[in-house]
Design a protein around this motif. Sequence first.
Motif, PDB file in Angstrom:
ATOM      1  N   THR A   1       0.770  -1.046   0.030  1.00 15.56           N
ATOM      2  CA  THR A   1       0.036   0.031  -0.278  1.00 15.56           C
ATOM      3  C   THR A   1       0.864   1.158  -0.008  1.00 15.56           C
ATOM      4  N   GLU A   2       0.866   2.249  -1.083  1.00 15.17           N
ATOM      5  CA  GLU A   2       1.623   3.340  -1.198  1.00 15.17           C
ATOM      6  C   GLU A   2       1.064   4.599  -0.427  1.00 15.17           C
ATOM      7  N   VAL A   3       1.304   4.856   0.957  1.00 17.37           N
ATOM      8  CA  VAL A   3       0.573   6.133   1.580  1.00 17.37           C
ATOM      9  C   VAL A   3       1.382   7.690   1.436  1.00 17.37           C
ATOM     10  N   ILE A   4       2.744   7.937   0.829  1.00 12.76           N
ATOM     11  CA  ILE A   4       3.311   8.937   0.892  1.00 12.76           C
ATOM     12  C   ILE A   4       3.413   8.888  -0.799  1.00 12.76           C
ATOM     13  N   GLY A   5       3.226   9.122  -1.617  1.00 13.09           N
ATOM     14  CA  GLY A   5       3.660   9.803  -3.036  1.00 13.09           C
ATOM     15  C   GLY A   5       2.551   9.380  -3.906  1.00 13.09           C
TER      16      GLY A   5
ATOM     17  N   MET B   1       6.618   5.661  -0.262  1.00 13.52           N
ATOM     18  CA  MET B   1       6.499   5.050   0.579  1.00 13.52           C
ATOM     19  C   MET B   1       5.698   4.505   1.157  1.00 13.52           C
ATOM     20  N   GLY B   2       5.615   3.607   1.949  1.00 13.63           N
ATOM     21  CA  GLY B   2       4.084   2.535   1.890  1.00 13.63           C
ATOM     22  C   GLY B   2       4.851   0.907   2.670  1.00 13.63           C
ATOM     23  N   PHE B   3       3.718   0.456   3.113  1.00 14.00           N
ATOM     24  CA  PHE B   3       4.424  -0.533   3.127  1.00 14.00           C
ATOM     25  C   PHE B   3       4.129  -1.895   2.747  1.00 14.00           C
TER      26      PHE B   3
END
Length: 208
Positions: A109-113, A125-127
């Motif tokens: 999962t992409e959280v920042i971008g 940035m992600g997980f």
Amino acid sequence: MNSFVQYLDHLIKEFLAIYRALEISGPPAGQDHIREVQAKLLSLGNNNPPIRQKSPEEKPVCRYLDAVRCEGNRYSEICDIFKNIVPILKWEYGYTSMPEHLYDMYSYTEVIGPQGNIYVEDIVMGFVLLAPCCLYPEHNHPGIEESYLCLSGNVTQNDNEELSPGGYLYNSPGKTHRLSVAPDTPCLLAYSWLAEPAVLKNYSMSLL
Ligand SMILES: [Fe+2]
């Protein structure tokens, strides 16, 4: 949504604190990457980053979220924030085609971008969540520097790079890598990608 905005803001600050600490304790390889991630996060945090409403979406591997345990390692704060934003996360595969077994055992999962909950063009940035025993096949990302923080679980990269909770790994652009997860617990990684905005925008991954 307001409390989620606070968590996302907190996430930027916590990632920044982690990458600052890595400048002191991290390996020599990838120190430029560590400093550049810090600079991007600092600028992002200072500039009221735009928050985007994404449609939350789960994937089968999310059945392991409850089994993710991060207590007692230096990324536990990141993990707590992650658990608080789970309801707004959009889990994806990122591949147009991949081996059948991965559909049940992997997602990110992409959280920042550029596609993130926090919009920014020059960093992602992600997980990544990997099931126990997951074999994540060989791949590389031309033009993209990658680092992983291991929040939970044990994983081996390319048979000889062990990553355990609290660990950090840097992959230079184009380095071929594969991951294999230990059988006991799921593996939760936070990842950072640095590349030119044109590369990060709509990047589509492919396995080798
Ligand atoms: Fe990768």
